[in-house]
Design an enzyme around this catalytic site. Structure first.
Site, PDB file in Angstrom:
ATOM      1  N   SER A  33      20.745 -29.444  28.300  1.00 60.14           N
ATOM      2  CA  SER A  33      21.548 -30.374  29.096  1.00 60.14           C
ATOM      3  C   SER A  33      20.854 -30.762  30.397  1.00 60.14           C
ATOM      4  O   SER A  33      19.994 -30.043  30.910  1.00 60.14           O
ATOM      5  CB  SER A  33      22.900 -29.754  29.424  1.00 60.14           C
TER       6      SER A  33
HETATM    7  N1  SAH Z   1      23.930 -25.206  26.421  1.00 58.56           N
HETATM    8  C1  SAH Z   1      22.669 -25.668  25.842  1.00 58.56           C
HETATM    9  C2  SAH Z   1      22.713 -27.083  25.339  1.00 58.56           C
HETATM   10  C3  SAH Z   1      23.388 -27.113  24.066  1.00 58.56           C
HETATM   11  S1  SAH Z   1      23.168 -28.464  22.958  1.00 58.56           S
HETATM   12  C4  SAH Z   1      21.512 -25.512  26.805  1.00 58.56           C
HETATM   13  O1  SAH Z   1      21.727 -25.161  27.965  1.00 58.56           O
HETATM   14  O2  SAH Z   1      20.382 -25.714  26.365  1.00 58.56           O
HETATM   15  C5  SAH Z   1      24.551 -28.007  21.914  1.00 58.56           C
HETATM   16  C6  SAH Z   1      24.328 -26.790  21.045  1.00 58.56           C
HETATM   17  O3  SAH Z   1      25.544 -26.500  20.394  1.00 58.56           O
HETATM   18  C7  SAH Z   1      23.294 -27.009  19.963  1.00 58.56           C
HETATM   19  O4  SAH Z   1      22.290 -26.041  20.047  1.00 58.56           O
HETATM   20  C8  SAH Z   1      24.112 -26.878  18.661  1.00 58.56           C
HETATM   21  O5  SAH Z   1      23.385 -26.296  17.614  1.00 58.56           O
HETATM   22  C9  SAH Z   1      25.248 -25.991  19.120  1.00 58.56           C
HETATM   23  N2  SAH Z   1      26.473 -26.037  18.308  1.00 58.56           N
HETATM   24  C10 SAH Z   1      27.053 -27.115  17.715  1.00 58.56           C
HETATM   25  N3  SAH Z   1      28.186 -26.737  17.079  1.00 58.56           N
HETATM   26  C11 SAH Z   1      28.332 -25.390  17.272  1.00 58.56           C
HETATM   27  C12 SAH Z   1      29.297 -24.423  16.861  1.00 58.56           C
HETATM   28  N4  SAH Z   1      30.338 -24.741  16.104  1.00 58.56           N
HETATM   29  N5  SAH Z   1      29.122 -23.120  17.255  1.00 58.56           N
HETATM   30  C13 SAH Z   1      28.051 -22.775  18.000  1.00 58.56           C
HETATM   31  N6  SAH Z   1      27.102 -23.643  18.422  1.00 58.56           N
HETATM   32  C14 SAH Z   1      27.235 -24.941  18.058  1.00 58.56           C
END
Ligand code: SAH
Length: 228
Positions: free
Chosen positions: A74
């Site tokens: 992010s």
């Molecule tokens: N917080 C992260 C950015 C996340 S991008 C950072 O600081 O880098 C969103 C993430 O959510 C992705 O890696 C994706 O694989 C994950 N994601 C999507 N659906 C999900 C779910 N149901 N449970 C856990 N993770 C999930």
């Protein structure tokens, strides 16, 4: 960086990364993030350790960057804003993050909150984040591989605060049950291109909902989208 006892194994960059980080913090301050606990945390976390080596030179730009598997780390401003909204005035004891991704948001939280749980559904990202936390010395982050059948970590809660870092099409109500009384959840909700940040507070067993800024997150993937 080798002088920093908290992060003994941080690769390269040294003073240059400390200067870039300080500049990033000043930028976030100028954009209105005024919580010193949040700014200090961002100043301590080596964001260049959370991106691919090829992206290192852009690690302290205020932008989201690709981390593979169609996912992104992010934008620092959004990380700062979500962290500020999540911790509120008193610092929660334990928080849950959905969507570990690179692990950067979890690390920022771990600088402030005693225990951070974080779940990720993409196995290689989960493995990479786990190794990264170990290498950087983040012992207060418990990272878990997401179960396919249930969102969050129902066996570990309730949590005083829940942060969803992927965009849900509708409010993931299953997660509300994992929220402690007096707790809050921050979640991006809406169709792609029309997402808003939603804060839900659990007060006397009712849920109070507030709609905030427009945001843009990769989708939350879940078989039952928890529509009720
Ligand atoms: N917080 C992260 C950015 C996340 S991008 C950072 O600081 O880098 C969103 C993430 O959510 C992705 O890696 C994706 O694989 C994950 N994601 C999507 N659906 C999900 C779910 N149901 N449970 C856990 N993770 C999930």
């Amino acid at each position: 960086m080798s002088a920093d006892p908290r992060h003994p194994h941080v690769r390269g960059m040294g003073m240059a990364s400390a200067r870039s980080r300080a500049r990033l913090v000043e930028r976030l301050r100028a954009l209105g993030i005024d919580d010193e606990r949040v700014l200090d945390a961002i100043n301590r976390v080596p964001r260049h350790e959370f991106v691919d080596e090829a992206m290192t030179s852009r690690a302290y730009d205020d932008t989201a960057l690709p981390i593979g598997y169609g996912q992104t780390i992010s934008q620092p401003y959004i990380v700062g804003e979500m962290t500020r909204l999540l911790i509120g005035e008193g610092v929660p004891e334990q928080v849950l993050e959905i969507g570990t991704g690179s692990g950067y948001q979890a690390a920022v939280l771990a600088e402030i909150v005693p225990t951070v749980y974080s779940v990720e559904r993409v196995e290689p990202l989960y493995e990479q984040a786990r190794r990264r936390f170990a290498r950087l010395g983040y012992r207060n982050i418990r990272v878990r591989l997401a179960r396919e059948d249930v969102l969050g970590l129902p066996d570990y809660g309730p949590f005083e605060a829940i942060l969803v870092t992927a965009g849900a099409e509708s409010l993931p109500t299953g997660l509300l049950e994992q929220l402690a009384e007096g707790g809050r959840m921050i979640v991006p909700v809406g169709a792609s291109g029309d997402q808003r940040l939603i804060v839900v507070r659990r007060e006397n067993d009712t849920f109070v909902r507030e709609t905030l800024d427009a945001v843009s997150f990769v989708p939350l993937i879940h078989e039952s989208q928890d529509v009720r």
